[in-house]
Design an enzyme around this catalytic site. Structure first.
Site, PDB file in Angstrom:
ATOM      1  N   ASP A 162      29.364  -2.112  16.849  1.00 47.48           N
ATOM      2  CA  ASP A 162      30.787  -2.399  16.936  1.00 47.48           C
ATOM      3  C   ASP A 162      31.406  -2.336  15.543  1.00 47.48           C
ATOM      4  OD1 ASP A 162      33.359  -3.707  17.977  1.00 47.48           O
ATOM      5  OD2 ASP A 162      32.058  -3.845  19.733  1.00 47.48           O
ATOM      6  N   HIS A 228      37.293  -7.141  17.458  1.00 47.22           N
ATOM      7  CA  HIS A 228      36.586  -6.463  18.539  1.00 47.22           C
ATOM      8  C   HIS A 228      35.101  -6.827  18.564  1.00 47.22           C
ATOM      9  CE1 HIS A 228      35.152  -3.085  21.056  1.00 47.22           C
ATOM     10  NE2 HIS A 228      36.398  -2.999  21.483  1.00 47.22           N
ATOM     11  N   SER A 556      35.397  -2.171  26.930  1.00 41.26           N
ATOM     12  CA  SER A 556      34.672  -2.788  25.813  1.00 41.26           C
ATOM     13  C   SER A 556      34.252  -4.210  26.151  1.00 41.26           C
ATOM     14  CB  SER A 556      35.550  -2.813  24.552  1.00 41.26           C
ATOM     15  OG  SER A 556      35.584  -1.564  23.931  1.00 41.26           O
TER      16      SER A 556
END
Length: 787
Positions: A162, A228, A556
């Site tokens: 990520d 994220h 995601s």
């Protein structure tokens, strides 16, 4: 080591090469042109002399030196020429990443070791309550018990690719965690105060990216830049955090799917820059060596192309060959068809769905009509005053021109805005707040259907769906003095139309392997609460923990849910292969929502298999699937040959396995890969096809399963044999599914149904898609039944 930044192609490179290599060095061209990153694939079974080269890295350096025109290298003009070899790969591909010119690539094509040079490519990133929703908690006798059976994933290692991680976040606290298993060989580049028994690995891979994007300094710590990576990591394996909430809503104990699993973060993405292919390969190259059990990959490419050039497919094959399960996101380009990413059959491709939790904010019109929407920030004790309603009449309806949002127009009023335009919803709210607006009603786009993605706005807001927006606008036109109140109802559970496939979730069919149903499965991916470095929007969260959690949506978010669940299953069944774990999840997935009706899409229509995959994950059932469709890494090789890949491409994908020749292997059609779903094409006479499958008994030692087929009347499906009798555990039984048009040629373009193997203890469900024609033109084989 995968990276070899120290090996350089300098003026002195020829001097240090062994005499036997001097004759191979090319000095016939000028390499002062533009240097770009290329993935260089080396021929198999081309091998290096281990008496001459001690490592594969030194061999790759010699190959690169053979085409570097060191005599004409202009280091002053091109500082990037100092370091030409970026990565030397050991596991994921037989080759290396280097900075070379087009002339040098041309020189490589003359070498007997060269297969292909693939230009640089950038990929992109595609998460309190879901453990309870999907049945991880609770006694085994009721709906749950998965955490009990798997000890919450204790001892498993989940590797996350990520954009970084917020080290020190409470989700990554080591309370209750034991040390990592002895097999772990990775490292954590943070200091000892944040590296612990939960976060055991944290590294940054940027050697390729740094040449394209200035501002990436050396060394790079894998710090989360955008939230994220922290969000996905805490979703997969975050520790327990009591009192977690987002802006005061959704209060509860946050936990990842496998809260006792260890985490290793591999940063391959950078803010506003994306994820470089060769860095992704390097991270996967190291991860499979370092001892991860599961890889969670929430990134991809909308046009990834062939598997031989896709880093997730390449690295994923090596991973499953070493027993590592790989969970990937399906992409966020729905609801358009054929947008699915990460299509390789050895990957689990995860679609996104809603949950049954909403943060309800009601718009009560002056007419008495109530329109339910959502709001993440809900001001306490907000008055139920009827405020004047105004629209963005001077603009395009999106409230995107702040010059038109003047105080005299909006002060003390509720402003109605459409989503879209050149400002985000948070930016619109900020401008309206400065202009003195009482609040905002934000209308979602039509394609989002019933799904709302609320944000923590700085002023009172209700976000409503497109259909409610039409009613609101009709009311505003019906009266000279329209008014509305905002009524906040907090967190509400129990939406009966849950789960529903998210509108943004990418749909199949797959472009790269249309004979394999993708996505594979669906998991929670809308408005998921998980850890972040800090929330977007409201400057001052209502409580300290609200500053540590936020909601995000996307595939995601659904992929790490399945990553954590895979770790739980692997803990409970350590001898199961990645394919067996995938099969267990797919064949036990739910196809009904809380109403006991078929799961829908965002518009309320029945979701098709190209959006839903096999169904919505049910971890409780997946722990005991009864039968599994198993595959070894080697089983994919004849399938790849059947897709028409060349020997060089196949050998590149399956590296470091020994090289193969497709001519010596029986090509396997896509339909006959032993997959937990079936896709068949009745595109030619006699409009009948046989599909081969084999199932392994992983339930009771003795068991009898009967076949039950559910298909539309336009298609005839028979199963031979229609009863499978197992005498012992791990016994394998083969069967054939014959699919025909009921009256010759199919009348419908696509028919969907399922095959169920039913026993007193289990129902093993296999989705079936039958099409009257190919979805795309291809050159794959197709073995049709003869009758």
């Amino acid at each position: 080591m995968a990276r070899l930044g120290a090996l350089i192609c300098l003026r002195v490179a020829i001097v240090v090469l062994l005499p036997s290599l001097l004759a191979t060095v090319s000095v016939a061209h000028n390499d002062t042109g533009v240097h770009k990153n290329y993935l260089i694939i080396v021929r198999k079974p081309y091998e290096y002399d281990q008496n001459v080269y001690k490592t594969v890295s030194s061999w790759h350096a010699s190959l690169l030196a053979s085409v570097c025109d060191t005599a004409k290298e202009e280091l002053a003009a091109d500082p990037g020429a100092e370091t030409r070899l970026i990565y030397s790969y050991r596991n994921v591909v037989n080759g290396f990443c280097a900075r070379v010119t087009r002339d040098e690539v041309f020189e490589m094509t003359k070498k007997d070791w060269f297969v292909k040079a693939i230009p640089e490519k950038t990929y992109k990133l595609m998460t309190t309550y879901t453990p309870q929703m999907i049945g991880l908690t609770g006694p085994a006798a009721l709906h749950g018990g998965v955490w009990n059976r798997s000890n919450m994933g204790e001892g498993m290692i989940i590797g996350v690719l990520d954009d970084g991680i917020a080290a020190g976040h409470p989700s990554f606290d080591a309370a209750g965690m034991g040390p990592p298993p002895a097999k772990w060989k990775g490292r954590c580049d943070f200091n000892s105060s944040v590296c612990n028994n939960k976060l055991i690995g944290a590294r940054s891979f940027y050697e390729s990216a740094r040449w394209k994007w200035r501002g990436i300094d050396d060394p790079v710590l894998p710090v989360n830049e955008t939230a994220h990576g922290t969000h996905t990591s805490s979703t997969a394996a975050g520790n327990f955090v009591p009192g977690a909430n987002t802006m005061g809503n959704g209060i509860g104990t946050a936990a990842g799917m496998a809260p006792r699993a260890h985490l290793a973060l591999y940063q391959v993405c950078f803010q506003d820059k994306g994820c470089d292919r060769d860095d992704i390969l390097a991270a996967m190259d190291d991860a499979v060596d370092e001892g991860v059990d599961v890889l969670s990959i929430s990134l991809g490419d909308d046009e990834a192309g062939e598997f031989a050039g896709d880093p997730v497919a390449l690295g994923g094959y090596t991973a499953i060959m070493k027993g590592v399960f790989v969970s990937t996101s399906a992409g966020n380009n729905g609801p358009n068809p054929s947008t699915v990413s990460n299509e390789a059959p050895w990957l689990l491709t995860v679609a996104a769905s809603t949950t049954d939790r909403k943060f309800v904010a009601t718009v009560k019109l002056g007419s008495g009509v109530e329109l339910d929407g959502e709001a993440l920030y809900q001001p306490p004790n907000f008055p139920s005053t009827q405020w004047p309603l105004v629209g963005d009449t001077g603009g395009d309806g999106t409230c995107s021109d702040e010059r038109l949002l003047k105080k005299e127009h909006v002060a003390g009023k509720l402003v109605v805005c459409d989503q879209g335009g050149n400002l985000t919803g948070l930016e619109k709210g900020s401008f309206l707040h400065k202009a003195g607006a009482a609040g905002m009603v934000l209308i979602g786009p039509e394609f989002m259907g019933s799904v709302v993605q609320p944000k923590p706005h700085i002023l009172p807001v209700a976000q409503i769906v497109y259909s409610s927006g039409k009613k609101l606008k009709a009311y505003m036109k019906s009266t000279k003095s329209p008014t509305a109140a905002l009524i906040y109802q907090g967190t509400v559970f129990g939406n009966p139309m849950t789960p529903a496939v998210a509108p943004f979730s990418s749909r199949g069919p797959s472009k790269q392997n249309q004979g394999i149903l993708k996505p594979d499965i669906t998991g929670p991916g809308v408005n998921i609460i998980a850890g972040v470095p800090g929330p977007q929007g409201l400057a001052t969260p209502p409580n300290p923990l609200a500053a540590k959690f936020d909601i995000m949506s996307g595939t995601s978010m659904s992929a790490p849910h399945l990553s954590g669940i895979a770790a739980l299953i692997k803990k409970a069944h350590p001898k199961w292969s990645p394919a067996a774990i995938k099969s267990a999840m797919m064949t036990t997935a739910d196809t009904m929502d809380r109403r006991r009706k078929p799961i829908t899409d965002q518009d309320g229509h029945k979701a098709d298999l190209f959006g839903l995959g096999a169904g919505f994950v049910n971890p409780t059932k997946a722990m005991n699937p009864g039968l599994v469709y198993d595959l070894s890494a080697a089983d994919y090789v004849p399938y790849l040959c059947g897709l028409g890949y060349s020997d060089h491409e196949v050998n590149s994908i399956i590296h470091p396995s020994p090289p193969v020749s497709c001519k010596r292997l029986p090509a396997v059609d896509q339909k006959d890969l032993n997959y937990p779903s079936i896709t068949a094409f009745l595109d030619r006479e006699p409009y009948a096809v046989n599909v081969s499958r084999a199932v392994t008994n992983v339930g009771r030692g003795k068991a009898v399963y009967a076949a039950k087929v559910e298909m539309p009347r336009t298609v005839s499906v028979t199963v031979t044999p229609d009863t499978l009798k197992f005498k012992k555990l791990n016994q394998v039984k083969k069967f054939t599914v014959t699919i025909r048009g009921a009256n010759g040629r199919m009348k419908d373009d696509v028919a969907e149904g399922q095959l169920k193997w039913v026993s007193p203890d289990n129902v093993v469900r296999t989705p079936i898609v039958v099409s009257s024609k190919k979805f795309f033109k291809d050159n794959t084989t197709s073995d049709h039944a003869r009758h």
